[in-house]
Design a protein around this motif. Structure first.
Motif, PDB file in Angstrom:
ATOM      1  N   ILE A  59     111.108  24.945 -43.759  1.00 27.32           N
ATOM      2  CA  ILE A  59     110.662  25.588 -42.526  1.00 27.32           C
ATOM      3  C   ILE A  59     110.216  24.548 -41.504  1.00 27.32           C
ATOM      4  N   GLY A  63     112.122  23.614 -37.943  1.00 31.25           N
ATOM      5  CA  GLY A  63     111.398  23.645 -36.676  1.00 31.25           C
ATOM      6  C   GLY A  63     111.248  22.276 -36.040  1.00 31.25           C
ATOM      7  N   ARG A 102      98.925  21.596 -36.528  1.00 31.26           N
ATOM      8  CA  ARG A 102      98.266  22.456 -37.507  1.00 31.26           C
ATOM      9  C   ARG A 102      98.916  23.840 -37.568  1.00 31.26           C
ATOM     10  N   GLU A 103      99.247  24.387 -36.413  1.00 31.47           N
ATOM     11  CA  GLU A 103      99.852  25.715 -36.345  1.00 31.47           C
ATOM     12  C   GLU A 103     101.206  25.754 -37.058  1.00 31.47           C
ATOM     13  N   GLN A 104     101.996  24.688 -36.930  1.00 27.77           N
ATOM     14  CA  GLN A 104     103.304  24.638 -37.593  1.00 27.77           C
ATOM     15  C   GLN A 104     103.152  24.656 -39.109  1.00 27.77           C
ATOM     16  N   GLU A 106     100.512  25.661 -40.878  1.00 27.16           N
ATOM     17  CA  GLU A 106      99.932  26.943 -41.274  1.00 27.16           C
ATOM     18  C   GLU A 106     100.992  28.048 -41.298  1.00 27.16           C
ATOM     19  N   ARG A 107     101.851  28.070 -40.306  1.00 27.26           N
ATOM     20  CA  ARG A 107     102.922  29.072 -40.225  1.00 27.26           C
ATOM     21  C   ARG A 107     103.897  28.910 -41.375  1.00 27.26           C
ATOM     22  N   ALA A 108     104.281  27.669 -41.683  1.00 25.38           N
ATOM     23  CA  ALA A 108     105.230  27.413 -42.772  1.00 25.38           C
ATOM     24  C   ALA A 108     104.656  27.884 -44.110  1.00 25.38           C
ATOM     25  N   HIS A 110     102.313  30.160 -44.536  1.00 27.92           N
ATOM     26  CA  HIS A 110     102.214  31.619 -44.482  1.00 27.92           C
ATOM     27  C   HIS A 110     103.586  32.270 -44.740  1.00 27.92           C
ATOM     28  N   LEU A 111     104.631  31.757 -44.109  1.00 31.18           N
ATOM     29  CA  LEU A 111     105.967  32.319 -44.314  1.00 31.18           C
ATOM     30  C   LEU A 111     106.411  32.185 -45.767  1.00 31.18           C
ATOM     31  N   GLU A 114     104.254  34.748 -47.844  1.00 30.17           N
ATOM     32  CA  GLU A 114     104.425  36.169 -47.553  1.00 30.17           C
ATOM     33  C   GLU A 114     105.873  36.648 -47.551  1.00 30.17           C
ATOM     34  N   LYS A 115     106.830  35.716 -47.377  1.00 27.15           N
ATOM     35  CA  LYS A 115     108.208  36.159 -47.191  1.00 27.15           C
ATOM     36  C   LYS A 115     109.234  35.488 -48.102  1.00 27.15           C
TER      37      LYS A 115
END
Length: 140
Positions: A59, A63, A102-104, A106-108, A110-111, A114-115
Motif C-alpha cells: 500500500i 502510494g 504519519r497519515e500514510q 496509519e492508513r496502510a 488500517h487498510l 480492516e480490508k
C-alpha cells in the motif's frame, strides 16, 4: 490452496506448501520435542505478520511513499484452557523511510487490518487485536 504436513518423529513435523516450500515445526522439550523448529502456533503469528507486512509495504509503495523497511513485532496472549486460542494480539509496526507521512502509514495499517490481511481478520474473530506504529527516518 493446499499444504501437506508429514510427521517426522516425536512431535516434529514438516509442512510443505503447494508453492514448493517446506518448514519444520517442533514442540518444546517439555512436550516431547527437540526444538527443531518453531511451534505451530508461532507459525500462525509469523504468517499473520508476513501477511500484514506485505499489505502495508504494498500500500505504501503503491502510494509512492518512500518506504525502505518494515518490521512487525507481534505479542500475543493465549487462553489458559484448551483449545489455547489467541485471546489478545498486538501488532507493533516499525516503518522506515525518508519523509514518511504519519497519515500514510496509519492508513496502510488500517487498510491491512480492516480490508486486506485475511490472516489477521480471521484471527480477529476470536482475539482482541490492537495496532500501533513508529516511523523511523532513513539516514543520509
Amino acid at each position: 490452496m493446499k499444504v501437506r504436513i508429514k510427521w517426522l518423529e516425536n512431535v516434529a513435523f514438516v509442512g510443505e506448501s503447494e508453492s514448493g516450500h517446506a518448514m519444520v515445526m517442533d514442540g518444546a522439550p517439555e512436550g516431547g520435542g527437540r526444538n527443531l523448529g518453531p511451534r505451530p502456533m508461532e507459525t500462525v503469528l509469523i504468517g499473520t505478520g508476513g501477511c500484514t507486512a506485505y499489505d502495508v509495504v504494498h500500500i505504501l509503495r503503491k502510494g509512492r511513499a518512500p518506504v525502505t523497511d518494515c518490521v512487525v513485532e507481534i505479542a500475543a496472549e493465549r487462553a489458559q484452557q484448551d483449545p489455547k486460542t489467541f485471546t489478545r494480539i498486538h501488532f507493533h509496526f516499525i516503518v522506515t523511510g525518508r519523509g514518511l507521512k504519519r497519515e500514510q502509514v496509519e492508513r496502510a495499517i488500517h487498510l491491512s487490518a480492516e480490508k486486506y490481511c485475511s490472516a489477521s481478520i480471521m484471527l480477529g474473530k476470536m482475539a482482541a487485536i490492537t495496532h500501533d506504529f513508529e516511523i523511523k527516518e532513513t539516514g543520509n
